[in-house]
Design a protein around this motif. Structure first.
Motif, PDB file in Angstrom:
ATOM      1  N   SER A  63       0.885  -1.307   0.009  1.00 47.87           N
ATOM      2  CA  SER A  63       0.010  -0.134  -0.069  1.00 47.87           C
ATOM      3  C   SER A  63       0.995   1.084  -0.041  1.00 47.87           C
ATOM      4  O   SER A  63       0.459   2.346  -0.306  1.00 47.87           O
ATOM      5  CB  SER A  63      -0.899  -0.128   1.168  1.00 47.87           C
ATOM      6  OG  SER A  63      -0.206   0.013   2.349  1.00 47.87           O
ATOM      7  N   ARG A  64       2.217   0.989   0.354  1.00 49.01           N
ATOM      8  CA  ARG A  64       2.720   2.299   0.270  1.00 49.01           C
ATOM      9  C   ARG A  64       3.810   2.463  -0.900  1.00 49.01           C
ATOM     10  O   ARG A  64       3.815   3.265  -1.619  1.00 49.01           O
ATOM     11  CB  ARG A  64       3.974   2.285   1.705  1.00 49.01           C
ATOM     12  CG  ARG A  64       4.987   3.384   1.491  1.00 49.01           C
ATOM     13  CD  ARG A  64       5.597   3.763   2.821  1.00 49.01           C
ATOM     14  NE  ARG A  64       6.213   4.954   2.829  1.00 49.01           N
ATOM     15  CZ  ARG A  64       7.130   5.385   3.632  1.00 49.01           C
ATOM     16  NH1 ARG A  64       7.576   4.555   4.760  1.00 49.01           N
ATOM     17  NH2 ARG A  64       7.804   6.674   3.565  1.00 49.01           N
ATOM     18  N   TRP A  65       4.527   1.427  -1.218  1.00 50.47           N
ATOM     19  CA  TRP A  65       5.381   1.382  -2.151  1.00 50.47           C
ATOM     20  C   TRP A  65       4.812   1.096  -3.806  1.00 50.47           C
ATOM     21  O   TRP A  65       5.546   1.487  -4.795  1.00 50.47           O
ATOM     22  CB  TRP A  65       6.745   0.105  -2.014  1.00 50.47           C
ATOM     23  CG  TRP A  65       7.217   0.398  -0.791  1.00 50.47           C
ATOM     24  CD1 TRP A  65       7.522  -0.965   0.051  1.00 50.47           C
ATOM     25  CD2 TRP A  65       7.913   1.197   0.105  1.00 50.47           C
ATOM     26  NE1 TRP A  65       8.141  -0.709   1.195  1.00 50.47           N
ATOM     27  CE2 TRP A  65       8.520   0.607   1.242  1.00 50.47           C
ATOM     28  CE3 TRP A  65       7.996   2.651  -0.351  1.00 50.47           C
ATOM     29  CZ2 TRP A  65       9.029   1.504   2.417  1.00 50.47           C
ATOM     30  CZ3 TRP A  65       8.525   3.412   0.705  1.00 50.47           C
ATOM     31  CH2 TRP A  65       9.124   2.957   2.001  1.00 50.47           C
ATOM     32  N   LEU A 111      -3.925   9.489  -3.158  1.00 51.20           N
ATOM     33  CA  LEU A 111      -4.661  10.731  -2.527  1.00 51.20           C
ATOM     34  C   LEU A 111      -4.234  10.586  -0.924  1.00 51.20           C
ATOM     35  O   LEU A 111      -3.769  11.609  -0.414  1.00 51.20           O
ATOM     36  CB  LEU A 111      -5.972  10.465  -2.532  1.00 51.20           C
ATOM     37  CG  LEU A 111      -6.879  11.731  -1.956  1.00 51.20           C
ATOM     38  CD1 LEU A 111      -6.520  13.084  -2.409  1.00 51.20           C
ATOM     39  CD2 LEU A 111      -8.483  11.473  -2.170  1.00 51.20           C
ATOM     40  N   ARG A 112      -4.322   9.616  -0.316  1.00 55.34           N
ATOM     41  CA  ARG A 112      -3.758   9.524   1.178  1.00 55.34           C
ATOM     42  C   ARG A 112      -2.183   9.956   1.307  1.00 55.34           C
ATOM     43  O   ARG A 112      -1.931  10.648   1.890  1.00 55.34           O
ATOM     44  CB  ARG A 112      -4.024   7.934   1.552  1.00 55.34           C
ATOM     45  CG  ARG A 112      -3.594   7.833   2.989  1.00 55.34           C
ATOM     46  CD  ARG A 112      -3.528   6.296   3.694  1.00 55.34           C
ATOM     47  NE  ARG A 112      -3.129   5.489   2.612  1.00 55.34           N
ATOM     48  CZ  ARG A 112      -1.966   5.062   2.447  1.00 55.34           C
ATOM     49  NH1 ARG A 112      -0.566   5.537   3.223  1.00 55.34           N
ATOM     50  NH2 ARG A 112      -1.335   4.035   1.553  1.00 55.34           N
ATOM     51  N   GLN A 113      -1.304   9.529   0.314  1.00 56.84           N
ATOM     52  CA  GLN A 113      -0.011   9.766   0.462  1.00 56.84           C
ATOM     53  C   GLN A 113       0.081  11.229   0.134  1.00 56.84           C
ATOM     54  O   GLN A 113       1.007  11.884   0.508  1.00 56.84           O
ATOM     55  CB  GLN A 113       0.913   9.027  -0.625  1.00 56.84           C
ATOM     56  CG  GLN A 113       0.820   7.455  -0.420  1.00 56.84           C
ATOM     57  CD  GLN A 113       1.951   6.632  -1.163  1.00 56.84           C
ATOM     58  OE1 GLN A 113       2.006   7.262  -2.233  1.00 56.84           O
ATOM     59  NE2 GLN A 113       2.542   5.736  -0.652  1.00 56.84           N
ATOM     60  N   GLY A 114      -0.922  11.660  -0.741  1.00 58.87           N
ATOM     61  CA  GLY A 114      -0.752  13.142  -1.005  1.00 58.87           C
ATOM     62  C   GLY A 114      -0.890  13.900   0.207  1.00 58.87           C
ATOM     63  O   GLY A 114      -0.089  14.954   0.463  1.00 58.87           O
ATOM     64  N   TYR A 115      -1.816  13.544   0.929  1.00 59.89           N
ATOM     65  CA  TYR A 115      -2.181  14.148   2.373  1.00 59.89           C
ATOM     66  C   TYR A 115      -1.167  14.104   3.305  1.00 59.89           C
ATOM     67  O   TYR A 115      -0.802  15.013   3.895  1.00 59.89           O
ATOM     68  CB  TYR A 115      -3.483  13.893   2.861  1.00 59.89           C
ATOM     69  CG  TYR A 115      -4.821  14.460   2.213  1.00 59.89           C
ATOM     70  CD1 TYR A 115      -5.136  15.607   2.376  1.00 59.89           C
ATOM     71  CD2 TYR A 115      -5.553  13.749   1.493  1.00 59.89           C
ATOM     72  CE1 TYR A 115      -6.142  16.200   1.928  1.00 59.89           C
ATOM     73  CE2 TYR A 115      -6.826  14.177   0.999  1.00 59.89           C
ATOM     74  CZ  TYR A 115      -7.123  15.425   1.196  1.00 59.89           C
ATOM     75  OH  TYR A 115      -8.020  16.124   0.507  1.00 59.89           O
TER      76      TYR A 115
END
Lengths: 604, 178
Positions: free
Chosen positions: A194-196, A205-209
């Motif tokens: 879910s991260r890489w 979008l979550r990573q953008g926040y």
């Protein structure tokens, strides 16, 4: 411990002293010596680390970035235009972040000393939303490497170190750590799909926040750790100078020279700035002057009615800083009314220009001369590329230069746009690997008809003779690559006899007439500065000019254009013995009256 | 102390080497220094100018009318950079006797090193060191001594230091006898 270091030496040593153990990059002035120096230190100190050139900046970035994802301390090095190539992974890496440290070192070139464009990589960091450190001197450059590692690890974000040419190629006595014990980390990739491998839209979008939160936290850090102490030392008054990097040195010296008292705040990290906290300080001053280069990175973040700089034309808008620009700015603000301290009075007569030229004995000269002789100036279009061979522009053998690899794709375009002409593109070996292969595949795919000449001297000559892939080990072969792309491919081994090179290109012209797609000529050359091989190719055959035969036709000085050739006081061409290296290449074809002959005495 | 030096030549003449030597001299005497050099396109026979500022400076670039000393490894490169020299500064230049001294407001120390190299009085690769010898002999306010420079040459490369020291001493002899 004190050491006299060039900025790029200082960065390399700073990397070792910060336990960075994976370094990848692509050469480009003014950044090239950074990785070269890491390689030297690795050999000298027998360090266990990875330090290798990549085929281009994007590849270098990704190799190093994977190391940082796996928990190691990694760095990628490049010049500012190289960051354009690596911008694709950068924009994503800024969202994803890293576990170990990832230091992106990008050397800028205000003043276009050796670059196509000026660019400000601090602005690129702002665009990508990653923190950037801006060193002013080699000492800063050394110190900021470990600061970048700390920030990158603490906030799990790629962190940029942005030196300019006057830091990379500046020389200073630098205080460095003594007896550092190099302590590399073991990489340990932790699966976290879910991260890489986050995919749009939900994951990204979550990573953008998260990225926005991260950059806000770094703003706080920037204020508390780096900026607040600077403002605490300020006194208030008429003028506050805000600066970063080399701007500090220019501002400090100019204010001293002009005898103007002002507070100077140097931002170590010009992005992200805690803009509101900085603006709160403005009430203590009449004017705020931003001194930075080459673009308005700080100024854009802290804009207010009493802030002056590049955006309102108070400072120069392009080109490297000079103290006179600061003097002018202070004059415009009414803070300086004295005489011009920096008058530039040139010598009264005109001095002949000395454009950079291909080295004496360089095979590129013969290849370009032959291409022009066979394909003719008016009947052909000559797109070329970035590298030493760009200097054939002096022989008027190049029509376009855009960016790495563009010679091939532009050849496609010209062949469509102006099919009445021959299109002859030239590119070097390293540049072909860097950006020339995909456009060649495209040309075969779409049957674009042109001749691509790959000048393979098996070295990245212009940036300091780094070894390209085919040199490092023999498994990469340009001929096979071109064939594999589907292009009709020919090979020519360069000879010092110009007749041979001309015959080869005559053959290429015949092939061109009947071709239905691109044809590739791989010319196996050498570099005269390449000590490992030059002895096999240059045999000490020196030329001289028979004065009676020379009719001063300019052919050798304007079309062949080898640096030792020049007119003497009698109006005859003479070979400068200090510059001629004895390649003998000019003995055939070049002189229409055959005035060139072997200098038996020197050739002995 | 504050002292600013511009070294002007063209690609291959060794301007960069001189900056390295002067930086070493500074380091040995515990004098702060900040220098810069041109790389890239200018390596291929193009004009190369390097600077070194000795003393308390924060920016490596020398501005017009600020240099105390200009070392011109070639006549035209010296003239191209003459605007960096203070009117009260010194120009040490490798040029024929016809060099337009009167058109330069600074003090001019001129020597025809090319002709001497052509006559094989010293190897041409040592032109930069030769000109530094000329400076040592004739430039009164130059902040380093012959011993300082010798020490730096040995430190830089002990293998070729002796050859360089011979060139240095030859230059001092030549300019004194001039």
């Amino acid at each position: 411990m004190k050491q006299t270091l060039m900025g790029n030496d200082a960065i390399a040593l700073g990397m070792i002293h910060s336990n960075i153990d994976m370094v990848s990059g692509y050469p480009g002035t003014p950044s090239s010596e950074i990785l070269t120096n890491v390689q030297k230190l690795k050999a000298q100190l027998k360090l266990d680390l990875y330090a290798q050139w990549a085929t281009n900046e994007k590849v270098g970035f990704e190799v190093a970035y994977a190391g940082a994802i796996a928990g190691r301390r990694a760095a990628a090095t490049m010049k500012q235009v190289g960051l354009n190539v690596a911008s694709d992974p950068l924009m994503s890496a800024a969202y994803i972040g890293n576990l170990g440290a990832f230091v992106l070192i990008v050397a800028d070139d205000p003043g276009f000393h050796s670059s196509q464009t000026e660019q400000d990589s601090r602005v690129f960091a702002k665009f990508a939303k990653i923190p950037v450190l801006d060193p002013a001197t080699p000492q800063d450059a050394y110190d900021f490497v470990s600061l970048a590692v700390d920030i990158s690890e603490k906030f799990q974000t790629p962190t940029m170190l942005r030196p300019v040419m006057r830091v990379c190629h500046a020389r200073q006595i630098v205080e460095v750590k003594e007896n550092h014990e190099f302590n590399p980390k073991k990489g340990k990739f932790q699966r976290e799909i879910s991260r890489w491998a986050a995919v749009p839209r939900a994951g990204r979008l979550r990573q953008g926040y998260e990225m926005i939160d991260r950059i806000n936290a770094i703003k706080e850090y920037n204020w508390e750790e780096l900026i607040k102490p600077e403002f605490e030392a300020c006194k208030g008054g008429k003028l506050l100078v805000l600066t970063s990097g080399t701007g500090y040195g220019f501002a400090k010296e100019a204010l001293e020279d002009l005898g103007i008292k002002a507070d100077i705040v140097k931002f170590k990290m010009p992005y992200p700035l805690p803009e509101n906290k900085i603006r709160e300080q403005f009430a203590n001053y009449e004017h705020i002057l931003v001194v930075e280069e080459p673009m308005a990175c700080i100024e854009e973040q802290i804009m207010a009615s009493n802030v002056h700089g590049r955006l309102d034309n108070t400072m120069n808008v392009i080109d490297e800083l000079q103290k006179i620009y600061i003097q002018d700015a202070l004059t415009k603000l009414g803070l300086y009314k004295g005489e011009n301290l920096y008058p530039s009075i040139p010598f009264k007569d005109e001095i002949p220009a000395r454009p950079p030229n291909l080295c004496p004995g360089c095979p590129h000269r013969d290849v370009y001369y032959s291409i022009m002789k066979v394909f003719k100036k008016k009947k052909s279009i000559y797109p070329s590329d970035i590298g030493c061979y760009t200097l054939a522009i002096n022989q008027e053998a190049i029509d376009t230069v855009l960016c790495m690899g563009a010679s091939v794709s532009m050849a496609s375009g010209f062949s469509i746009a102006d099919p009445e002409k021959y299109t002859v593109a030239t590119i070097g070996d390293s540049t072909f690997f860097h950006g020339g292969i995909p456009p060649l595949i495209n040309a075969v795919y779409q049957k674009h008809k042109f001749l691509l000449v790959i000048l393979d001297n098996s070295v990245v000559a212009m940036t300091g003779r780094q070894k390209p892939p085919q040199r490092q080990n023999g498994e990469v072969d340009i001929v096979k690559i071109a064939e594999g792309c589907g292009a009709e491919t020919y090979e020519y081994v360069y000879s010092n006899d110009l007749n041979d090179t001309i015959s080869f290109f005559k053959k290429m012209k015949e092939k061109y007439e009947n071709a239905t797609g691109p044809i590739v000529a791989v010319v196996r050359e050498f570099c005269v500065l390449d000590k490992e091989v030059v002895g096999q190719h240059i045999h000490g055959e020196f030329a001289k000019v028979i004065a009676e035969e020379c009719v001063a036709c300019d052919h050798c000085t304007t079309i062949y254009k080898c640096p030792p050739m020049g007119y003497n006081e009698e109006g005859k061409v003479e070979i400068d013995p200090f510059l001629c290296i004895g390649c003998g290449s000019c003995l055939n074809v070049v002189c229409p009256t055959e005035a060139f002959t072997v200098d038996e005495e020197r050739s002995k | 102390m504050r002292y600013q030096v511009v070294i002007a030549g063209f690609g291959g003449q060794g301007s960069v080497f001189l900056v390295k030597i002067l930086a070493l001299c500074a380091g040995n005497k515990n004098v702060a220094c900040l220098g810069t050099e041109n790389h890239g396109m200018s390596q291929r026979g193009g004009a190369v100018s390097c600077t070194i500022k000795l003393g308390d400076y924060s920016n490596p670039i020398i501005d017009p009318s600020q240099a105390d000393l200009l070392i011109g490894l070639e006549k035209n490169e010296a003239l191209r950079n003459i605007n960096y020299l203070k009117p009260s500064g010194t120009l040490a230049v490798n040029a024929e006797d016809s060099f337009p001294k009167d058109d330069v407001s600074a003090k001019v120390i001129q020597i025809d090193a090319f002709t001497k190299a052509k006559n094989r009085e010293f190897p041409i690769q040592g032109l930069n060191v030769y000109m530094l010898g000329v400076v040592l002999a004739k430039c009164e306010d130059f902040p380093f001594t012959l011993e300082d420079v010798k020490e730096a040459l040995v430190q830089f490369n002990p293998k070729v230091a002796q050859e360089n020291i011979e060139v240095l001493e030859k230059a001092i002899e030549d300019i004194k006898g001039k």
